[in-house]
Design an enzyme around this catalytic site. Structure first.
Site, mmCIF file in Angstrom:
data_model
loop_
_atom_site.group_PDB
_atom_site.id
_atom_site.type_symbol
_atom_site.label_atom_id
_atom_site.label_comp_id
_atom_site.label_asym_id
_atom_site.label_seq_id
_atom_site.Cartn_x
_atom_site.Cartn_y
_atom_site.Cartn_z
ATOM 1 N N ARG A 115 -33.432 2.562 27.567
ATOM 2 C CA ARG A 115 -33.193 1.556 29.430
ATOM 3 C C ARG A 115 -32.647 0.422 28.979
ATOM 4 O O ARG A 115 -33.314 -0.558 27.987
ATOM 5 C CB ARG A 115 -34.869 1.228 28.881
ATOM 6 C CG ARG A 115 -35.309 0.706 30.610
ATOM 7 C CD ARG A 115 -36.752 1.612 30.924
ATOM 8 N NE ARG A 115 -37.554 -0.069 32.278
ATOM 9 C CZ ARG A 115 -37.553 1.202 32.894
ATOM 10 N NH1 ARG A 115 -37.097 1.342 33.682
ATOM 11 N NH2 ARG A 115 -37.858 -0.095 34.290
ATOM 12 N N TRP B 99 1.210 -10.037 3.619
ATOM 13 C CA TRP B 99 0.889 -9.051 2.319
ATOM 14 C C TRP B 99 1.601 -9.946 0.858
ATOM 15 O O TRP B 99 1.039 -10.547 -0.315
ATOM 16 C CB TRP B 99 0.646 -7.459 1.742
ATOM 17 C CG TRP B 99 -0.345 -6.906 2.568
ATOM 18 C CD1 TRP B 99 -1.189 -6.305 2.040
ATOM 19 C CD2 TRP B 99 -0.504 -6.893 4.353
ATOM 20 N NE1 TRP B 99 -2.599 -5.346 2.891
ATOM 21 C CE2 TRP B 99 -2.000 -5.976 4.090
ATOM 22 C CE3 TRP B 99 -0.515 -7.544 5.156
ATOM 23 C CZ2 TRP B 99 -2.722 -5.829 5.169
ATOM 24 C CZ3 TRP B 99 -1.465 -7.895 5.957
ATOM 25 C CH2 TRP B 99 -2.581 -6.912 6.312
ATOM 26 N N GLU C 175 -9.662 -6.697 8.648
ATOM 27 C CA GLU C 175 -9.672 -5.735 8.337
ATOM 28 C C GLU C 175 -10.772 -5.348 7.914
ATOM 29 O O GLU C 175 -11.231 -5.455 6.483
ATOM 30 C CB GLU C 175 -8.336 -5.744 6.788
ATOM 31 C CG GLU C 175 -8.251 -4.169 6.339
ATOM 32 C CD GLU C 175 -7.313 -4.368 5.610
ATOM 33 O OE1 GLU C 175 -7.343 -3.143 4.741
ATOM 34 O OE2 GLU C 175 -6.087 -5.302 4.985
ATOM 35 N N THR D 295 1.373 -1.698 -0.101
ATOM 36 C CA THR D 295 -0.210 -0.087 -0.010
ATOM 37 C C THR D 295 1.103 1.196 0.025
ATOM 38 O O THR D 295 1.079 1.963 -1.317
ATOM 39 C CB THR D 295 -0.899 0.300 1.236
ATOM 40 O OG1 THR D 295 -1.912 -1.331 1.592
ATOM 41 C CG2 THR D 295 -1.781 1.212 0.832
ATOM 42 N N ASN E 286 -3.130 -11.892 3.063
ATOM 43 C CA ASN E 286 -4.354 -11.006 2.969
ATOM 44 C C ASN E 286 -4.514 -10.116 1.375
ATOM 45 O O ASN E 286 -4.095 -10.228 0.542
ATOM 46 C CB ASN E 286 -3.437 -9.669 3.609
ATOM 47 C CG ASN E 286 -3.789 -8.493 3.772
ATOM 48 O OD1 ASN E 286 -4.789 -8.274 3.858
ATOM 49 N ND2 ASN E 286 -3.908 -7.576 2.105
ATOM 50 N N GLU E 287 -5.719 -10.668 1.388
ATOM 51 C CA GLU E 287 -6.689 -10.151 0.088
ATOM 52 C C GLU E 287 -6.035 -11.368 -0.865
ATOM 53 O O GLU E 287 -6.180 -10.477 -2.339
ATOM 54 C CB GLU E 287 -6.610 -8.588 0.047
ATOM 55 C CG GLU E 287 -7.093 -8.126 1.432
ATOM 56 C CD GLU E 287 -6.917 -6.920 0.686
ATOM 57 O OE1 GLU E 287 -6.848 -6.614 -0.139
ATOM 58 O OE2 GLU E 287 -7.487 -6.634 1.553
#
Length: 674
Positions: A369, A116, A245, A74, A158-159
């Site tokens: 309540r 990743w 995530e 990223t 990841n992904e």
């Protein structure tokens, strides 16, 4: 009641109650702590306290980290503990350090991890391999044997798809190495079909035994939650569902209330007992993608010590300061509010309880309540609220009268009601003022103890590859790009490079000494003003590249026109598309050939003066042109990948006014990681 709508929640135990596995944030998924590691004390410790210290700031109960793999994930890349099959380094980078510091502040913090990217040697090109299972185990072993803490959970990848065979292989490898208590979650994907693998899983008894947790991403952000049949099977099979995530890309208080809405909805709509959000501290340069939203703390300036707490942090605090791992969701008291918003209730093993409510969609005040049975604490109940005007404000205490607690909830607010005590709105006085990156600047890359800094120089941010401090011939250290081959990249790949400096720099000259072996290439980058969209990392800049054979060229790099396969939810896709609108590609603007000098140090200099771009080698101009694509930006170092990955050495980086004398080495700020 003044006409207010009344919602009744009863804290009654029921068959749907589930263990609370925590809320927290991701560290990594990009090089999110690249600048955090360089902060001076006490500011570095203050930032970590605000995230991890119990009942002080965010007080997260769960942390998920990227298992570093040398590839962009990223914002940037983080150095692997195994650049090659025969390599092993326990103290590279900073992931282990952040985990250690987090665990030191909160010993019961849950630690989770997933990769990743991964080094290219793994599996001879196949990520889902025994090599990768062994890679995970070797990293977990370093955490245990060198750094002194244990993982609680780990993912497959990841992904990037599904492999039940790999899940079985990883489970067997963890068990054989003595990590049988580490939970395995799978498969941590984000698209609308993210839960489809469960049908395949349930038909494979060996895979069912291997996978402990059903993991998935961005249930809240792209509004795709666990289907009823998945929830029912997971409950029967004893598999908790985790959101490994999610994303809340918003500004100001809207981010805070969105975080609480996300945590609540993930339980209410998916039965998710743990949610972590990307990401925790923005220890990155402003030019990098997602450099502010959605982090808790913005920490862009280690040279000044300045940092900024975003409202987002107090969204975590509304959960983190009122709950703990091992608490239990009181399912009967978890509900969407009729007047708009949601509420989630939890109880502790000792009989305390907390209710976290948000009224994001409410149009008018409403009354809540809460019926409190005799087996739970009977008060007093501390009341904390956040709204757009003030975040994490203590309103005082409310009493439980005749087994019931009543409170009016204002619209567009977050409330935490709890019988626990000790909460604080933590913070620190006299945070240093913001200041620009020091100019002129000089770093020799000659560090006395590189291990004490994770083998990384101060202030550089690797976007891809790893630029690591290595021993120099004759003593001392130099900088070297050490990744020898393309990685199993999470994002579309390009070339290894690292950046440093100020995106507002316009006219300057930058110089660095370079040592190339035969077949290698290296480049000096100037006016770097873009480093990718978050999925892909082709920059926008000028670069001056030299090859060992003497060929050299000036290039205008203009980003990428087509972002390719987009990732994440619709909001993220829109951000990527909007950010990536350049003509794209690499434009050759000048080239020449000089005397080849493999194995010998050469001095590269790039001068940017208005539209005049000049490149020098050993003080002599070799290339020059007039070009207007890039008016300002940072500097950087790059390693070529043609004909193969280059691993050049760099020394003595200097950034200064054009024609000025070289400055003295910049005073070293910050603190070692030990």
């Amino acid at each position: 009641m003044g006409g207010k709508q009344v919602q009744v929640l009863e804290l009654r135990e029921g068959p749907g109650d589930r263990r609370f596995d925590g809320i927290g944030a991701v560290n990594g998924g990009g090089a999110t702590s690249a600048l955090l590691k360089d902060y001076p004390e006490p500011q570095r410790g203050q930032i970590l306290d605000l995230v991890f210290a119990p009942k002080f700031g965010a007080s997260v109960s769960a942390m998920l980290v990227e298992v570093p793999g040398d590839g962009n994930a990223t914002q940037g890349s983080m150095p692997s503990h195994m650049h090659t099959r025969d390599d092993l380094g326990a103290h590279r980078g900073y992931t282990w350090w952040v985990m250690r510091e987090a665990k030191r502040r909160n010993p019961v913090l849950s630690l989770d991890a997933v990769a990743w990217s991964a080094p290219g040697w793994i599996g001879d090109g196949e990520f889902w391999s025994q090599d990768m299972a062994d890679y995970y185990v070797s990293w977990a072993r370093l955490l245990r044997e060198v750094h002194g803490f244990e993982l609680d959970a780990i993912g497959c990848r990841n992904e990037k798809g599904v492999s039940l065979d790999f899940a079985k292989r990883l489970r067997a490898s963890l068990d054989a190495a003595g990590f049988d208590s580490v939970l395995l979650h799978a498969f941590d994907n984000w698209p609308e079909d993210k839960f489809d693998f469960v049908e395949q899983l349930r038909r494979d008894p060996e895979a069912v035994a291997a996978v402990d947790v059903i993991g998935a991403h961005v249930m809240y952000a792209n509004d795709v939650h666990a289907p009823d049949e998945v929830r029912a099977w997971a409950e029967t099979a004893g598999k908790p569902i985790w959101n490994t995530e999610d994303h809340v890309y918003r500004d100001g208080f809207d981010c805070l209330i969105g975080i609480v809405e996300c945590f609540n909805e993930n339980y209410l709509r998916s039965g998710a007992t743990k949610t972590v959000l990307w990401y925790d501290v923005a220890g990155v340069y402003p030019v990098e993608p997602y450099a502010v939203d959605p982090a808790m703390i913005v920490a862009h300036e280690p040279w000044s010590g300045h940092y900024r707490v975003r409202e987002a942090l107090w969204g975590y605090a509304h959960y983190g300061q009122f709950t703990g791992l091992g608490w239990t969701y009181v399912d009967e008291a978890c509900a969407f509010l009729d007047g708009g918003g949601s509420a989630v209730a939890l109880r502790s093993p000792a009989g305390d309880f907390s209710v976290i409510a948000e009224t994001k969609d409410a149009r008018a005040p409403q009354r809540l309540r809460v019926l409190v049975p005799g087996g739970l604490a009977q008060g007093p109940v501390t009341v904390w609220r956040s709204d757009a005007a003030e975040q994490f404000q203590h309103l005082g205490f409310a009493d439980i009268v005749d087994g019931a607690l009543e409170i009016d909830l204002a619209p567009d607010s977050v409330y935490s009601l709890s019988t626990t005590t000790g909460q604080r709105k933590g913070g620190f006085a006299e945070v240093p003022a913001s200041a620009p990156f020091p100019f002129p600047y000089r770093d020799s890359f000659d560090y006395g103890d590189p291990e004490a800094r994770g083998h990384l120089p101060r202030f550089t941010a690797d976007i891809a590859g790893t630029f690591e401090l290595v021993p120099a011939q004759g003593g001392g250290t130099r900088l070297r790009q050490v990744v020898p081959a393309a990685t199993h990249s999470w994002a579309p790949d390009w070339k290894p490079y690292t950046i440093i400096g100020d995106a507002d720099w316009t006219d300057y000259e930058v110089g660095v000494s370079v040592l190339l072996e035969p077949g290698e290439r290296a480049a000096l980058m100037g006016r770097v003003n873009h480093v990718g969209t978050g999925y892909g990392f082709i920059p926008k800049c000028y670069l001056f590249e030299l090859a060992a054979d003497g060929s050299c060229r000036l290039v205008s790099v203009n980003g990428k026109e087509d972002p390719g396969e987009l990732v994440g939810d619709a909001e993220q896709q829109a951000l990527i598309t909007a950010a990536d609108h350049s003509a794209g590609g690499e434009q050759l603007i000048a080239e020449a050939t000089v005397e080849p000098a493999p194995g010998r140090w050469r001095r590269l200099t790039l001068r940017c003066s208005g539209a005049r771009i000049t490149a020098l080698i050993d003080g002599e101009p070799v290339l020059g042109t007039v070009h207007t694509a890039h008016a300002a930006g940072m500097v950087g170092l790059l390693a070529g990948i043609e004909p193969s990955f280059s691993t050049p050495h760099f020394a003595d980086l200097v950034v200064k006014p054009i024609g000025a004398d070289d400055p003295e080495a910049t005073v070293e700020p910050g603190a070692p990681l030990y």
